[in-house]
Design an enzyme around this catalytic site. Sequence first.
Site, PDB file in Angstrom:
ATOM      1  N   ARG A 155       0.827  -1.205   0.000  1.00  0.00           N
ATOM      2  CA  ARG A 155       0.000   0.000   0.000  1.00  0.00           C
ATOM      3  C   ARG A 155       0.864   1.258   0.000  1.00  0.00           C
ATOM      4  O   ARG A 155       0.557   2.240  -0.686  1.00  0.00           O
ATOM      5  CB  ARG A 155      -0.936   0.013   1.215  1.00  0.00           C
ATOM      6  CG  ARG A 155      -1.785   1.271   1.302  1.00  0.00           C
ATOM      7  CD  ARG A 155      -2.740   1.238   2.466  1.00  0.00           C
ATOM      8  NE  ARG A 155      -3.477   2.493   2.575  1.00  0.00           N
ATOM      9  CZ  ARG A 155      -4.433   2.742   3.473  1.00  0.00           C
ATOM     10  NH1 ARG A 155      -4.765   1.807   4.338  1.00  0.00           N
ATOM     11  NH2 ARG A 155      -5.045   3.906   3.508  1.00  0.00           N
ATOM     12  N   CYS A 159     -18.887  -2.458   1.835  1.00  0.00           N
ATOM     13  CA  CYS A 159     -18.061  -1.299   2.188  1.00  0.00           C
ATOM     14  C   CYS A 159     -18.713  -0.582   3.358  1.00  0.00           C
ATOM     15  O   CYS A 159     -19.947  -0.528   3.462  1.00  0.00           O
ATOM     16  CB  CYS A 159     -17.940  -0.373   0.974  1.00  0.00           C
ATOM     17  SG  CYS A 159     -16.873   1.055   1.253  1.00  0.00           S
ATOM     18  N   ASN A 172     -10.560  -4.532  -0.624  1.00  0.00           N
ATOM     19  CA  ASN A 172     -10.548  -3.448  -1.607  1.00  0.00           C
ATOM     20  C   ASN A 172      -9.640  -3.771  -2.794  1.00  0.00           C
ATOM     21  O   ASN A 172      -8.699  -4.560  -2.649  1.00  0.00           O
ATOM     22  CB  ASN A 172     -10.073  -2.156  -0.935  1.00  0.00           C
ATOM     23  CG  ASN A 172     -11.196  -1.435  -0.228  1.00  0.00           C
ATOM     24  OD1 ASN A 172     -12.326  -1.415  -0.706  1.00  0.00           O
ATOM     25  ND2 ASN A 172     -10.892  -0.838   0.917  1.00  0.00           N
ATOM     26  N   TYR A 205     -14.820   9.812  -0.716  1.00  0.00           N
ATOM     27  CA  TYR A 205     -13.848   9.568  -1.785  1.00  0.00           C
ATOM     28  C   TYR A 205     -14.061  10.481  -2.994  1.00  0.00           C
ATOM     29  O   TYR A 205     -13.154  10.609  -3.827  1.00  0.00           O
ATOM     30  CB  TYR A 205     -13.901   8.103  -2.228  1.00  0.00           C
ATOM     31  CG  TYR A 205     -13.277   7.165  -1.224  1.00  0.00           C
ATOM     32  CD1 TYR A 205     -11.930   6.814  -1.304  1.00  0.00           C
ATOM     33  CD2 TYR A 205     -14.027   6.634  -0.182  1.00  0.00           C
ATOM     34  CE1 TYR A 205     -11.358   5.958  -0.377  1.00  0.00           C
ATOM     35  CE2 TYR A 205     -13.460   5.774   0.759  1.00  0.00           C
ATOM     36  CZ  TYR A 205     -12.123   5.446   0.650  1.00  0.00           C
ATOM     37  OH  TYR A 205     -11.550   4.609   1.581  1.00  0.00           O
ATOM     38  N   HIS A 228     -16.893   3.369  -3.500  1.00  0.00           N
ATOM     39  CA  HIS A 228     -16.081   4.579  -3.341  1.00  0.00           C
ATOM     40  C   HIS A 228     -16.421   5.620  -4.415  1.00  0.00           C
ATOM     41  O   HIS A 228     -15.627   6.526  -4.689  1.00  0.00           O
ATOM     42  CB  HIS A 228     -14.579   4.263  -3.337  1.00  0.00           C
ATOM     43  CG  HIS A 228     -14.149   3.502  -2.125  1.00  0.00           C
ATOM     44  ND1 HIS A 228     -12.842   3.172  -1.872  1.00  0.00           N
ATOM     45  CD2 HIS A 228     -14.862   2.997  -1.084  1.00  0.00           C
ATOM     46  CE1 HIS A 228     -12.766   2.492  -0.717  1.00  0.00           C
ATOM     47  NE2 HIS A 228     -13.987   2.383  -0.243  1.00  0.00           N
TER      48      HIS A 228
END
Length: 439
Positions: A98, A174, A152, A258, A204
């Site tokens: 990440r 989510c 995700n 988002y 998102h």
Amino acid sequence: MTEKKGIKIVTIGGGSSYTPELIEGFIKRYDTLPVHELWLVDIPEGEEKLNIVGSLAKRMVKEAGIPMKIHLTLNRQEALKDADFVTTQFRVGLLKARAIDERIPLKHGVIGQETNGPGGLFKGLRTIPVILDIVKDMETYCPDAWLINFTNPAGMVTEAIYRHSNWNKVVGLCNVPVGMRMGVAKALDVKPDRVEVDFAGLNHMVYGLNIYLDGENVTKMVIEKMTSGDTSMTMKNISDLGWEPGFLKALNMLPCPYHRYYYKTDEMLAEELKNAEEKGTRAEVVQKLETELFELYKDVELRKKPEQLEKRGGAYYSDAACNLIDSIHNDRGDVQPVNTLNKGAIASIADDSAVEVSCIITKSGPKPIAVGDLPVSVRGLVQQIKSFERVAAEAAVTGDYDKALLAMTINPLVPSDTLAKIILDEMMEAHKEHLPQFI
């Protein structure tokens, strides 16, 4: 799925710092959702965390006085046998991957984020082959189970399962819509169960089309509160940058946190660069937070989810996951926002694409509630992100470099094909260990 034997649930990525939230959710619902077996599964690299979290889980269950048996294993196939539900919450490459997803795009003046832009693409490229392998195991060991995916990018992963496997008992999940609804309730100073929101869009990339308080449409009132600065809705991992009042009034819908990456790209990029320099990227911050959490989890006197977990960014995770499982198991017919096949719910998205939309939850799965066409003001952006997700999923499955470049280029957060290729090549090299399909 009989009452006599109780329910068997398998959680892949069981060593996650989020797992205590899940345990808490199952404990709270034990009367209606009798989970007799919970298998926490991880990979060798995650064995230490699995043992720490698993020990805490066992202490929590013992403290609650319920007959839930916790199993810890690195053997996925053993765990999956005869499961009723399989939940997925894993991260291929762990937080180190990440951090790469965040750092490399930022170096080139592009948003570096876990599920949006280049970072979202590469998380999908790493994750989709793994989730499809899990599906193959489920076909063999638990063909009647439901797959509840929290991994995700949830929308892209759900899309890939529907489009590149024969498995249809999958729901993507989510916590963002749940957080949005909670934010509305806080803004209105009412209990959350009095608030309903019509959700439609993508993971998102979801909008609250209409907001109701006790059945009365209060969308304009909530927008007014947001434009006046009385309230703001975001998450732990997204900077709380305010919206232009005129924009929100004209939009007349509730954007998700988002959306800031798309509607406030320059400001969000500047904020990310500043944060990365001063305290590290979000992944680097979370790595420190996780170290602290796991030290807390080691405490043999700890028998409940610690409050510090809320800083991790997973608020309402257990409620979303456990409510969904409870509703499927008990055929509740209540309404929840989930990722599922569109089936005509959103007119401007293909019927066979995954969308995030309010659904009636039954024992045979989610039934999407039709919303018609999305307003023209948001339709194009949603369609662009859906095209990105579909091309990215195809690249992940086929290992086609050019498809990956196409996906990167059509993402609205990447400004040119030239820059897309530069970032793509650098990230391909950095992540090559977890991208065997591209070799």
